[in-house]
Structure formats: structure tokens, C-alpha cells
Write an enzyme that holds these catalytic residues in place. Structure first.
Site, PDB file in Angstrom:
ATOM      1  N   CYS A 361      75.737  45.390   4.774  1.00 15.94           N
ATOM      2  CA  CYS A 361      74.119  45.179   4.572  1.00 15.94           C
ATOM      3  C   CYS A 361      73.381  45.384   5.881  1.00 15.94           C
ATOM      4  O   CYS A 361      72.009  45.484   5.594  1.00 15.94           O
ATOM      5  CB  CYS A 361      73.953  43.640   4.044  1.00 15.94           C
ATOM      6  SG  CYS A 361      74.985  42.935   2.914  1.00 15.94           S
TER       7      CYS A 361
HETATM    8  O1  KQY Z   1      73.118  41.401   1.497  1.00 17.39           O
HETATM    9  C1  KQY Z   1      72.044  42.042   1.561  1.00 17.39           C
HETATM   10  N1  KQY Z   1      71.963  43.240   1.446  1.00 17.39           N
HETATM   11  C2  KQY Z   1      70.885  41.333   1.909  1.00 17.39           C
HETATM   12  C3  KQY Z   1      70.918  39.987   1.812  1.00 17.39           C
HETATM   13  C4  KQY Z   1      69.215  39.594   2.280  1.00 17.39           C
HETATM   14  C5  KQY Z   1      69.596  38.015   2.416  1.00 17.39           C
HETATM   15  C6  KQY Z   1      68.220  37.606   2.790  1.00 17.39           C
HETATM   16  N2  KQY Z   1      68.171  36.189   3.401  1.00 17.39           N
END
Ligand code: KQY
Length: 372
Positions: A361
Site C-alpha cells: 500500500c
Molecule cells: O491500505 C491501503 N491501501 C490504504 C490504507 C489507508 C489507511 C488510512 N488510514
């Protein structure tokens, strides 16, 4: 750089698989105190470890605010030791480059372009994780400008990079839970979304898994649940424990994957990856996150969506998270077996998990263009 009004498919561009050669990986430095505990200092140390691990294999460009430039540079040891990590100054809302960075597409003649999806912080005002998000929505365009790459912008379509995984040969995997969620593109039918993916990723087949991992605050991003190791082979988060809240999601996904052919007509090989935990944030960890109206509050009673699937494939390597969990060594052994041609490097993932995601992420690979 130019904003194109055509589509990647019309122009002969496709999104390559993550396992294809990279030019570099992009990241964003974390700092917002209503998502990262203790003013983001523990998260910064974790991001720096990820950046340094990636830099063993390929170049890293890290986007950082002016206020954090010196701190990031020192934490990464850039001046002293690290010539493969470059810092660029970009203002952002948070640090999820998979979702705010561009999706790069390439053609057969050595050209590259970027898709700048509209971003709404995983749901906008209907369950999104913070507001405003306009600075994050500009990250993809800024990165493409820095690289001198033309872009496709989807003003009429919201998507995050973590909600898709491609095999580079015509197939994408995604989840209904995320892409059909009414907080993303409520004006579009499933067929219209399917067609959009075909036009922008230049694929022939969308594999729709019903759900992602339980409690994933992105509304079930695929990159925390299932990914391609190479064309024809996927890794799937898996549990045999019927009490695990993801149990039925795993069962449904496996049934679907085993009974679906990819764009080239292959039956997929599915490698099962255990789910760590259960892992919870401690009260002390939650108390370290500032409370701001409109931002995701933290709660020690909520099971975190920890996953060993949320790793990054880099040139000749795999950068994967560990959780100080009994299943860490089994997960590493599976990655070594599935990727015998790559070195598996494991870094601590807990601090990134506390912010709501993991290594995949917070990273975005930029493919290497073929030499002409
Ligand atoms: O896991 C993701 N791709 C993004 C997560 C965002 C979390 C914001 N608190």
C-alpha cells in the site's frame, strides 16, 4: 505534461505485472498525526526500513513535504550512504502511494504513460478515511510531471491502485466489495466498471472476488488478500479456522479462482498464504493517534487486517512484512518457495499496519521501459 483524452487500450498501452522489470519504486513519507501514532515517528522508522530494503534491489524516489525534508533525509541516511534513494518535495495528505500515485502503463515500443485515477480517500464523505483529500488526488499528476510522462486522467472514475492486481497478460483481479461499493462509483454498473478496467488497463478479463480481508478499512483492497506471483499463479490469504472472520471470504475466493480461467485460458494455480494473528492495536498505540473529526478513529478492540499478501515484488527481490507472529516464518518460507528466483527480505510491518495498510500500500512501482 500532456493530459491525453484517449485510453491506454486505444493507444496500445497496458499495465505490466509487478513482477516485470522496474525502473524504480515511489513512496511517500508519513507524517499526519491523526493516522500515525506519536507524530508519525515510529511509522517513519518503519517506512525508512522499507525504503532501504527496496534500495538493495532498485532505485527509490520518496515524496516528502518541505517540513519533513531534513528529517527524512537524515532518517534514510541519504547523504552518507544511500545513493539509490532520492527525495523530492511534494505536499500530500498521507502516505499511501499505491493508491495516490499513478498506475504506469507501457507499450511495445519502449514508451510509458501514467493513469491518474480520481482519488476520494477510500470513500469520500461516505466512509472515507480522512477529509480533505485534494492534495493526495494531485500526487499522481505531480509524479508524472517530475518524470516527464504524459497522463490519462479519469475525472469520471474513482479507483485506488491497491484495488487491482494484473498479470500483464490480459487479466486483472479485484473485489466487488471495493469496486462496487456505493462510495466509489455509484453512477456506474458493474459492466461499466468492467469496461473501464478493460480500456485503462488494457485487459480482457476481470476476475471479481466477492470480498477482501475482514476489517480492511479500504473496503477490501485486493492487495491485502490476493495477488499474482506471475501469469497463471496467485497467492491467496487463507485460513482453515472457521472462527476466523475472513474464513468465508477465503472459501468463496478459492472456489472462484479454481473455477475461473484467466484471459489466456489458463486455470490458475493458487498458493495459500496463512493469515497472521489475530493482531490488535494496544490501547497505548491507539492513544498515540491524534483524534481529528473526519479521520479514522483507532480502537484496540478492532482486529487489524494484517496480511502477508501485502508485499512488494522488486527487481530480483520480495519485500515482505513480519508481525512478530507465530506464522511469520511459514509466510517467509512460502514466499521463498513461490519466488525461488528472488531474494525474500522481511521487515517489521506492525507500525504500517497500525496506519491501515502495509508494504504494498505504501509503494508504487514504475516499470522499466523496453529499450528501443
Ligand atoms: O491500505 C491501503 N491501501 C490504504 C490504507 C489507508 C489507511 C488510512 N488510514
Amino acid at each position: 505534461m500532456a493530459t491525453l483524452t484517449t485510453t491506454p487500450r486505444a493507444d496500445g498501452y497496458r499495465m505490466p505485472g509487478e513482477f516485470e522489470p522496474h525502473k524504480q519504486t515511489w513512496m511517500v513519507w508519513p507524517e499526519r498525526p491523526d493516522n500515525w501514532r506519536l507524530g508519525a515517528s515510529p511509522a517513519q522508522a518503519a517506512f525508512a526500513r522499507v525504503a532501504r530494503a527496496i534500495a538493495q534491489f532498485e532505485a527509490v524516489t520518496l515524496c516528502v513535504s518541505a517540513a519533513q525534508f531534513k528529517n527524512a533525509s537524515e532518517s534514510l541516511g541519504i547523504e552518507k550512504t544511500n545513493h539509490r534513494i532520492r527525495l523530492v518535495e511534494i505536499i500530500t495528505d498521507d502516505a499511501w502511494c499505491r493508491d495516490t500515485g499513478p498506475t504506469f502503463v507501457i507499450d511495445d515500443h519502449g514508451n510509458i504513460r501514467g493513469i491518474d485515477w480520481t482519488f476520494n480517500a477510500w470513500g469520500g464523505l461516505d466512509g472515507g478515511l480522512y477529509a480533505p483529500w485534494d492534495r493526495d488526488d494531485r500526487v499522481a499528476a505531480t509524479i508524472l510531471d517530475i518524470e516527464g510522462i504524459d497522463r490519462y486522467r479519469t475525472d469520471d472514475f474513482i479507483l485506488e491502485g491497491g484495488s487491482i492486481h494484473v498479470d500483464g497478460e490480459g487479466t486483472v483481479i479485484t473485489t466487488e466489495e471495493c469496486l462496487l461499493n456505493k462510495n466509489r462509483n455509484p453512477h456506474m454498473t458493474r459492466d461499466a466498471i468492467d469496461a473501464k478496467l478493460r480500456d485503462y488497463l488494457n485487459i480482457e478479463k476481470v476476475i471479481w472476488l466477492p470480498n477482501g480481508l475482514f476489517n480492511d478499512e479500504t473496503d477490501g483492497h485486493i492487495d491485502n488478500f490476493c495477488c499474482f506471483a506471475r501469469p497463471g499463479e496467485v497467492l491467496l490469504a487463507w485460513t482453515n479456522d472457521a472462527q476466523n472472520p475472513s474464513y468465508l471470504f477465503c472459501q468463496a475466493a478459492l472456489r472462484l479462482l479454481e473455477n475461473t480461467k484467466d484471459a489466456r485460458g489458463r486455470t490458475l494455480i493458487v498458493h495459500k498464504m496463512p493469515i497472521p494473528g489475530p493482531i490488535y492495536a494496544t490501547k497505548e498505540e491507539c492513544d498515540g493517534v491524534e483524534i481529528v473529526s473526519g479521520s479514522q478513529a483507532r480502537d484496540p478492540s478492532i482486529r487489524l487486517a494484517a496480511s502477508y499478501i501485502n508485499f512488494l515484488i522488486v527487481n530480483r527481490g520480495i519485500i515482505a512484512a513480519s508481525f512478530d507472529d507465530a506464522k511469520d516464518s511459514e509466510a517467509k518460507a512460502i514466499l521463498k518457495r513461490v519466488f525461488p528466483e528472488r531474494e525474500v527480505v522481511v521487515v517489521p510491518g506492525r507500525e504500517i499496519l497500525l496506519g491501515g495498510g502495509n508494504i504494498h500500500c505504501i509503494t508504487q512501482q514504475q516499470p522499466q521501459q523496453k529499450k528501443q
